[in-house]
Design a protein around this motif. Structure first.
Motif, PDB file in Angstrom:
ATOM      1  N   ASN A 113      -6.769  24.468  20.414  1.00 58.11           N
ATOM      2  CA  ASN A 113      -6.429  24.938  21.758  1.00 58.11           C
ATOM      3  C   ASN A 113      -7.652  25.074  22.657  1.00 58.11           C
ATOM      4  N   LYS A 116      -8.474  21.487  23.698  1.00 57.74           N
ATOM      5  CA  LYS A 116      -7.477  20.947  24.614  1.00 57.74           C
ATOM      6  C   LYS A 116      -7.664  21.536  26.017  1.00 57.74           C
ATOM      7  N   SER A 120      -9.076  19.258  29.404  1.00 56.96           N
ATOM      8  CA  SER A 120      -8.337  19.212  30.661  1.00 56.96           C
ATOM      9  C   SER A 120      -9.197  19.704  31.824  1.00 56.96           C
ATOM     10  N   ALA A 146     -11.590  16.012  23.856  1.00 59.01           N
ATOM     11  CA  ALA A 146     -10.321  15.434  23.398  1.00 59.01           C
ATOM     12  C   ALA A 146     -10.448  14.933  21.962  1.00 59.01           C
ATOM     13  N   ALA A 149     -10.500  17.925  19.663  1.00 59.47           N
ATOM     14  CA  ALA A 149      -9.143  18.474  19.553  1.00 59.47           C
ATOM     15  C   ALA A 149      -8.325  17.640  18.576  1.00 59.47           C
TER      16      ALA A 149
END
Length: 195
Positions: A113, A116, A120, A146, A149
């Motif tokens: 999390n 992620k 973003s 990314a 993640a």
């Protein structure tokens, strides 16, 4: 001497750097609760990558070694990983009642999390960067987050911590078959479709 940045660049860079600090601090809080050595190794590798990336962004923003500030490359090995799809006896999830209940699953999901969220945020920031080097660094940082993640997802999926729900084949097919292709337009010929 600080480099000249536009207002959006400075604000977005501030948000990203702040997010990296909080992500690192969160990972450090979870680290003592990890028992699996593979997860521990991955977390340490990710924290080091985040710290190097953070230092590069700070150096670039402050123009201390700005020419040497290069994106951190974090490549993950797919090594034949095939995700497990479907829900397989998912356990009821509840918050930990006390710190002693926090374990590998919590740390793995937190790691995913964090990456992620920051991927973003970094991609959004890259879209606001006018300075080409800072934009490139931010884009690479988003890709690195990314990738980390996804590495965390691979671990969690293999352990059954992160299950991937699926749709019935007929639902998926009906849903996705509703889209068709369109001809590519030739810009040099006034928008005439290419055949």
């Amino acid at each position: 001497m600080t480099m000249q940045l536009g207002a959006h660049e400075a604000l977005e860079l501030h948000e990203v750097l702040n997010d990296v600090i909080h992500g690192l601090n969160t990972m450090k809080l979870y680290r003592p609760h990890v028992k699996d050595q593979n997860l521990l190794s991955m977390m340490d590798r990710h924290m080091n990558t985040c710290m190097m990336e953070y230092n590069n962004m700070v150096a670039m923003a402050n123009q201390h070694g700005a020419s040497q500030a290069v994106p951190v490359r974090h490549s993950i090995s797919n090594s034949g990983f095939q995700p497990t799809y479907g829900l397989h006896n998912p356990q009821t999830q509840t918050p930990a009642v006390n710190v002693g209940e926090i374990g590998d699953q919590d740390a793995a999901i937190c790691l995913i999390n964090c990456h992620k969220q920051t991927a973003s945020l970094k991609m959004k920031a890259a879209l606001e960067m006018a300075h080409p080097t800072l934009r490139r660094i931010m884009q690479q940082a988003a890709n690195t987050s990314a990738d980390m993640a996804y590495e965390g997802f691979q671990y969690a999926n293999q352990k059954g911590y992160y299950q991937v729900p699926t749709l019935k084949d007929t639902t998926q097919d009906t849903f996705l078959d509703a889209y068709g292709t369109t001809p590519i337009m030739n810009a040099n010929q006034g928008g005439t479709p290419l055949m």
